[in-house]
Design a protein around this motif. Sequence first.
Motif, mmCIF file in Angstrom:
data_model
loop_
_atom_site.group_PDB
_atom_site.id
_atom_site.type_symbol
_atom_site.label_atom_id
_atom_site.label_comp_id
_atom_site.label_asym_id
_atom_site.label_seq_id
_atom_site.Cartn_x
_atom_site.Cartn_y
_atom_site.Cartn_z
ATOM 1 N N VAL A 47 -10.685 0.957 -15.255
ATOM 2 C CA VAL A 47 -10.641 0.068 -16.432
ATOM 3 C C VAL A 47 -9.454 0.435 -17.318
ATOM 4 O O VAL A 47 -8.769 -0.430 -17.857
ATOM 5 N N TYR A 48 -9.179 1.732 -17.439
ATOM 6 C CA TYR A 48 -8.077 2.167 -18.315
ATOM 7 C C TYR A 48 -6.712 1.987 -17.663
ATOM 8 O O TYR A 48 -5.728 1.717 -18.339
ATOM 9 N N VAL A 49 -6.662 2.185 -16.346
ATOM 10 C CA VAL A 49 -5.391 2.000 -15.634
ATOM 11 C C VAL A 49 -5.663 1.135 -14.394
ATOM 12 O O VAL A 49 -5.762 1.632 -13.263
ATOM 13 N N PRO A 50 -5.781 -0.184 -14.596
ATOM 14 C CA PRO A 50 -6.158 -1.067 -13.481
ATOM 15 C C PRO A 50 -5.167 -1.025 -12.315
ATOM 16 O O PRO A 50 -5.554 -1.260 -11.166
ATOM 17 N N GLN A 51 -3.916 -0.716 -12.611
ATOM 18 C CA GLN A 51 -2.916 -0.666 -11.526
ATOM 19 C C GLN A 51 -3.301 0.359 -10.449
ATOM 20 O O GLN A 51 -2.923 0.215 -9.293
ATOM 21 N N MET A 52 -4.065 1.382 -10.831
ATOM 22 C CA MET A 52 -4.400 2.451 -9.891
ATOM 23 C C MET A 52 -5.815 2.294 -9.317
ATOM 24 O O MET A 52 -6.352 3.214 -8.716
ATOM 25 N N LYS A 53 -6.391 1.107 -9.492
ATOM 26 C CA LYS A 53 -7.780 0.935 -9.041
ATOM 27 C C LYS A 53 -7.913 0.996 -7.508
ATOM 28 O O LYS A 53 -9.000 1.190 -6.991
ATOM 29 N N ASP A 54 -6.784 0.820 -6.815
ATOM 30 C CA ASP A 54 -6.839 0.852 -5.348
ATOM 31 C C ASP A 54 -6.396 2.215 -4.788
ATOM 32 O O ASP A 54 -5.924 2.301 -3.654
ATOM 33 N N ALA A 55 -6.580 3.277 -5.582
ATOM 34 C CA ALA A 55 -6.117 4.611 -5.160
ATOM 35 C C ALA A 55 -6.637 4.996 -3.772
ATOM 36 O O ALA A 55 -5.873 5.475 -2.921
ATOM 37 N N SER A 56 -7.924 4.770 -3.530
ATOM 38 C CA SER A 56 -8.505 5.187 -2.242
ATOM 39 C C SER A 56 -7.883 4.404 -1.089
ATOM 40 O O SER A 56 -7.502 4.987 -0.061
ATOM 41 N N GLU A 57 -7.741 3.082 -1.290
ATOM 42 C CA GLU A 57 -7.167 2.237 -0.230
ATOM 43 C C GLU A 57 -5.726 2.656 0.051
ATOM 44 O O GLU A 57 -5.307 2.751 1.203
ATOM 45 N N VAL A 58 -4.982 2.897 -1.015
ATOM 46 C CA VAL A 58 -3.577 3.305 -0.835
ATOM 47 C C VAL A 58 -3.536 4.618 -0.064
ATOM 48 O O VAL A 58 -2.821 4.749 0.938
ATOM 49 N N PHE A 59 -4.339 5.580 -0.522
ATOM 50 C CA PHE A 59 -4.256 6.898 0.112
ATOM 51 C C PHE A 59 -4.679 6.827 1.583
ATOM 52 O O PHE A 59 -4.088 7.489 2.435
ATOM 53 N N GLN A 60 -5.675 6.000 1.874
ATOM 54 C CA GLN A 60 -6.125 5.873 3.265
ATOM 55 C C GLN A 60 -5.120 5.107 4.125
ATOM 56 O O GLN A 60 -4.963 5.387 5.305
ATOM 57 N N GLY A 61 -4.454 4.121 3.497
ATOM 58 C CA GLY A 61 -3.647 3.189 4.288
ATOM 59 C C GLY A 61 -2.229 3.642 4.603
ATOM 60 O O GLY A 61 -1.612 3.125 5.543
ATOM 61 N N ILE A 62 -1.691 4.591 3.853
ATOM 62 C CA ILE A 62 -0.285 4.970 4.076
ATOM 63 C C ILE A 62 -0.112 5.788 5.354
ATOM 64 O O ILE A 62 -1.039 6.451 5.810
ATOM 65 N N VAL A 63 1.092 5.698 5.896
ATOM 66 C CA VAL A 63 1.435 6.555 7.038
ATOM 67 C C VAL A 63 1.663 7.951 6.465
ATOM 68 O O VAL A 63 2.450 8.119 5.528
ATOM 69 N N LYS A 64 0.949 8.936 7.006
ATOM 70 C CA LYS A 64 1.111 10.298 6.475
ATOM 71 C C LYS A 64 1.951 11.128 7.431
ATOM 72 O O LYS A 64 1.525 11.467 8.529
ATOM 73 N N ASP A 65 3.151 11.414 6.975
ATOM 74 C CA ASP A 65 4.049 12.262 7.751
ATOM 75 C C ASP A 65 3.605 13.706 7.530
ATOM 76 O O ASP A 65 3.507 14.145 6.378
ATOM 77 N N PRO A 66 3.330 14.444 8.610
ATOM 78 C CA PRO A 66 2.829 15.821 8.431
ATOM 79 C C PRO A 66 3.810 16.732 7.692
ATOM 80 O O PRO A 66 3.413 17.769 7.157
ATOM 81 N N LYS A 67 5.079 16.327 7.602
ATOM 82 C CA LYS A 67 6.063 17.176 6.903
ATOM 83 C C LYS A 67 6.101 16.867 5.399
ATOM 84 O O LYS A 67 6.810 17.520 4.649
ATOM 85 N N ILE A 68 5.355 15.850 4.993
ATOM 86 C CA ILE A 68 5.387 15.442 3.577
ATOM 87 C C ILE A 68 4.056 15.772 2.895
ATOM 88 O O ILE A 68 2.991 15.576 3.485
ATOM 89 N N GLN A 69 4.166 16.279 1.667
ATOM 90 C CA GLN A 69 2.956 16.546 0.882
ATOM 91 C C GLN A 69 2.690 15.342 -0.032
ATOM 92 O O GLN A 69 3.546 14.983 -0.845
ATOM 93 N N TYR A 70 1.516 14.741 0.137
ATOM 94 C CA TYR A 70 1.143 13.576 -0.679
ATOM 95 C C TYR A 70 0.172 14.043 -1.763
ATOM 96 O O TYR A 70 -0.912 14.548 -1.446
ATOM 97 N N MET A 71 0.582 13.873 -3.020
ATOM 98 C CA MET A 71 -0.261 14.361 -4.115
ATOM 99 C C MET A 71 -0.922 13.183 -4.826
ATOM 100 O O MET A 71 -0.414 12.065 -4.800
ATOM 101 N N ALA A 72 -2.034 13.485 -5.479
ATOM 102 C CA ALA A 72 -2.704 12.459 -6.290
ATOM 103 C C ALA A 72 -2.990 13.038 -7.660
ATOM 104 O O ALA A 72 -3.477 14.165 -7.776
ATOM 105 N N LEU A 73 -2.674 12.254 -8.689
ATOM 106 C CA LEU A 73 -2.958 12.707 -10.053
ATOM 107 C C LEU A 73 -4.449 12.550 -10.345
ATOM 108 O O LEU A 73 -5.062 11.555 -9.949
ATOM 109 N N ILE A 74 -4.995 13.557 -11.020
ATOM 110 C CA ILE A 74 -6.402 13.458 -11.443
ATOM 111 C C ILE A 74 -6.502 13.839 -12.925
ATOM 112 O O ILE A 74 -5.852 14.771 -13.381
ATOM 113 N N PRO A 75 -7.329 13.084 -13.682
ATOM 114 C CA PRO A 75 -7.432 13.378 -15.111
ATOM 115 C C PRO A 75 -8.611 14.282 -15.452
ATOM 116 O O PRO A 75 -8.693 14.802 -16.557
ATOM 117 N N ASN A 76 -9.549 14.437 -14.491
ATOM 118 C CA ASN A 76 -10.795 15.176 -14.772
ATOM 119 C C ASN A 76 -11.483 15.520 -13.448
ATOM 120 O O ASN A 76 -10.978 15.201 -12.364
#
Length: 301
Positions: free
Chosen positions: A54-83
């Motif tokens: 509700v506060y940041v609607p642009q990020m409401k699809d965080a789970s889908e994005v994280f699941q859907g991207i190609v993950k290169d094993p040489k790259i570290q993918y981080m996610a911001l968390i507020p709590n």
Amino acid sequence: MKLPKQVEIIEVGPRDGLQNEMVFIPTDKKMSLINALNKTGIKRMEATSFVHPVYVPQMKDASEVFQGIVKDPKIQYMALIPNEKGFDRAIEQGVQAVSLVVGASNSFNLKNVKMTRAESIKKFENVVVKAKEQKIFVRYNIATAFWCPFEGAVDESLVVEMAKTINRLGADEIVLCDTIGRANPNQVYSLFSSIMELQPEAMITAHFHDTYGMGQANVLAALQAGVRQFDASIGGLGGCPFAPGAAGNVATEDVVFMMNELGIETGIDLEALRLSLDLVKQMSNRGLMSHYYSVLEHSCV
Ligand code: COA
Ligand code: ZN
């Protein structure tokens, strides 16, 4: 000038860059951007954030994005968390590196995450313990480390004390953020020099926004203070919805260009950034705050 042989540029565009875009960017477009960034030589990036939809609607699809991207094993993918709730949501999705955020300014922290600074720090103690038990990489951002949109200049000694606490806690990386892009090179040199003198075990990263056009000057000042890791955002997108007046981050391509000119290795291929640049150009309603892109657009080279 004394310059290092190499630095690392951490891409924060898919998180810091996109979170401030008013019109919802379809999930597949966010994923295409990350997949394009995968091919540029970037080794670490903030892919999304597990914040309240509700506060940041642009990020409401965080789970889908994280699941859907190609993950290169040489790259570290981080996610911001507020709590802690954000941490649990991120771990459920298999996130291996979390990016915590606390404002040095209490007023900003209250607006951003609805907790006092002290409450956030206390609650994140548990999160860091949980993360360490699960071998999750902890990046810990100190937002408004230089200036606050509500309180003005932030006291350097306060930020140094916060960095000491975070280092003792066992964070892997501490990021000092000029959230509103108001810091000047003197302030940057002074704070980063004090932090580097502590010889913390955590890696130290600089995160600049370019509101007053001092972003690159601040990168150079931090470099002189011994910093070797810099956040940047493709196309210079960025800004915090809870920090009024903040412009985008320093643009990845501009920082890469400057490092190339200085003979400093980044591992990022400027040419390969063009596809990602074209994608963000299509995504954003605002013009890109990127010197390099405007050169490309106007065919000055
Ligand atoms: N993701 C999704 N939902 C969350 C959440 C999270 N990270 N944290 C809390 N919630 C939910 C709770 O489960 C609760 O749900 P319920 O009403 O169904 O029980 C509800 O939100 C209220 O919980 P509370 O802990 O009181 O949250 P809050 O309303 O005080 O909001 C934050 C706190 C941190 C979640 C919110 O301010 C936020 O998302 N801020 C993000 C700021 C940001 O992204 N800034 C830019 C990057 S620095
Ligand atoms: Zn930022």
